[in-house]
Design an enzyme around this catalytic site. Structure first.
Site, PDB file in Angstrom:
ATOM      1  CG  ASN A 126      40.001 -88.235  64.136  1.00 16.45           C
ATOM      2  OD1 ASN A 126      41.111 -88.725  64.361  1.00 16.45           O
ATOM      3  ND2 ASN A 126      39.808 -86.936  64.042  1.00 16.45           N
ATOM      4  CB  CYS A 129      43.029 -85.983  66.125  1.00 20.72           C
ATOM      5  SG  CYS A 129      43.470 -84.345  66.752  1.00 20.72           S
ATOM      6  N   GLY A 216      49.397 -81.036  53.966  1.00 18.37           N
ATOM      7  CA  GLY A 216      49.818 -80.355  52.746  1.00 18.37           C
ATOM      8  C   GLY A 216      50.945 -81.047  52.013  1.00 18.37           C
ATOM      9  N   GLY A 243      48.505 -84.178  51.288  1.00 21.51           N
ATOM     10  CA  GLY A 243      49.237 -83.383  50.302  1.00 21.51           C
ATOM     11  C   GLY A 243      48.790 -83.546  48.869  1.00 21.51           C
TER      12      GLY A 243
HETATM   13  C1  DHB Z   1      42.421 -81.741  64.423  1.00 20.30           C
HETATM   14  C2  DHB Z   1      41.944 -82.992  64.230  1.00 20.30           C
HETATM   15  C3  DHB Z   1      42.639 -83.881  63.419  1.00 20.30           C
HETATM   16  O1  DHB Z   1      42.225 -85.136  63.179  1.00 20.30           O
HETATM   17  C4  DHB Z   1      43.786 -83.464  62.805  1.00 20.30           C
HETATM   18  O2  DHB Z   1      44.436 -84.304  62.026  1.00 20.30           O
HETATM   19  C5  DHB Z   1      44.242 -82.214  63.001  1.00 20.30           C
HETATM   20  C6  DHB Z   1      43.560 -81.354  63.814  1.00 20.30           C
HETATM   21  C7  DHB Z   1      41.786 -80.754  65.330  1.00 20.30           C
HETATM   22  O3  DHB Z   1      40.576 -80.598  65.389  1.00 20.30           O
HETATM   23  O4  DHB Z   1      42.532 -80.095  66.020  1.00 20.30           O
END
Ligand code: DHB
Length: 304
Positions: A126, A129, A216, A243
């Protein structure tokens, strides 16, 4: 009947529809449920080195059918408590990919070793985020950092490493190239778009954290553009995300260059049974188009 099987960077998938990280994937039972309803593979919630409670509520805002805004704050039990959930999903026969997040290359590598020990078939990093301080796109937003993190993980484990790239960058394809240089086996694109909602009567952001990530149907064209550009600049396989609500959306991603896709918001809206529908509809659609195998459709829009 057309063939939906995918070989992706050494990972065998029975179909291209992966459960996206963060949706439905917190417990072993929910991962097993997605598998039982036909997902081609499941990706765990992003797991960190230590437990995190996440942000207080409200963490989610839904926009009818077109999107979903969330800022959960990467809640998770931490890597030492999570392997039992993976074991449960594996016992149900699921192909499990482990998603991890960390602050820097060294922490990523250490966590990767622990995640690999669970027997997952691959790791998804990840790097994307959009709103967690010192994590996600804050470490995945610049190419040197993406390359260094990917390289550290690739050296630490013997599993395919998938880098999940952020669209909140002026050059997402440059981030994908950096991951490829670092030894990534595949790229996932995209994660959520940084976004905001305001609660007017309360005169404050709707979500407790303020900024969140939009997913989405609304973000599909953005995801397609990223996959399109990345396909032209890297040689490793791509996983399209963003999406995908129906089989036609998945085929768009495949024709833009994705070998597989992740489904998240559609599961949140329609429930876990969505996987059965996606598999059936994609099979029927390939038959209609005269394609015997999904693999034959990967990237075809580039040569048109
Ligand atoms: C979260 C983590 C993510 O990688 C994302 O795209 C959206 C939210 C989270 O845990 O807040």
């Amino acid at each position: 009947m057309s063939d939906l099987r995918v070989e992706l960077a050494g990972i065998s998938l029975r179909n291209p529809f992966l459960l996206a990280s963060g949706i439905w994937g917190e417990s072993g039972a929910s991962l097993a449920g997605a598998w039982g309803h036909g997902a081609g593979g499941v990706i765990t919630k992003s797991i960190g080195s230590a437990p995190r409670p996440g942000y207080p509520n409200p963490t989610v805002e839904s926009y009818e059918r077109w999107g979903f805004l969330n800022a959960m704050g990467l809640p998770n039990p931490g890597i030492d408590e999570y392997p039992q959930e993976i074991t449960l999903a594996q016992a149900a026969g699921a192909t499990v990919i482990g998603s991890i997040f960390a602050h820097d290359a060294a922490e990523f590598a250490e966590l990767a070793v622990k995640m690999a020990a669970t027997g997952v078939v691959g790791l998804e990093l990840n790097l994307s985020c959009p709103h967690a301080e010192g994590l996600g796109s804050e470490v995945g937003g610049d190419p040197e950092s993406v390359e260094a993190i990917t390289r550290a993980v690739v050296r630490a484990v013997r599993l395919p490493v998938i880098a999940k790239i952020t669209p909140n960058s002026k050059d997402p394809a440059g981030l994908a190239e950096a991951a490829e240089r670092g030894g990534a086996a595949a790229i996932s694109a995209i994660n959520t778009l940084r976004a905001l909602a305001i609660n007017v009567p309360l005169r404050r952001p709707t979500l407790s954290h303020g900024l969140g990530g939009l997913s989405g149907a609304a973000i599909k064209p953005v995801g397609l553009a990223c996959v399109w550009q990345i396909y032209e600049r890297v040689d490793i396989p791509l996983i399209g995300v963003g999406g995908i609500m129906n089989a036609e959306d998945a085929l768009e991603y495949v024709m833009a260059g994705a070998s597989a896709v992740e489904v998240g918001t559609a599961v949140a809206f329609d429930g876990i049974k969505v996987f059965g529908r996606l598999v059936k509809d994609l099979t029927d659609r390939l038959d209609e188009l005269g394609l015997t195998s999904l693999v034959d459709a990967v990237g075809v829009a580039h040569s048109a």
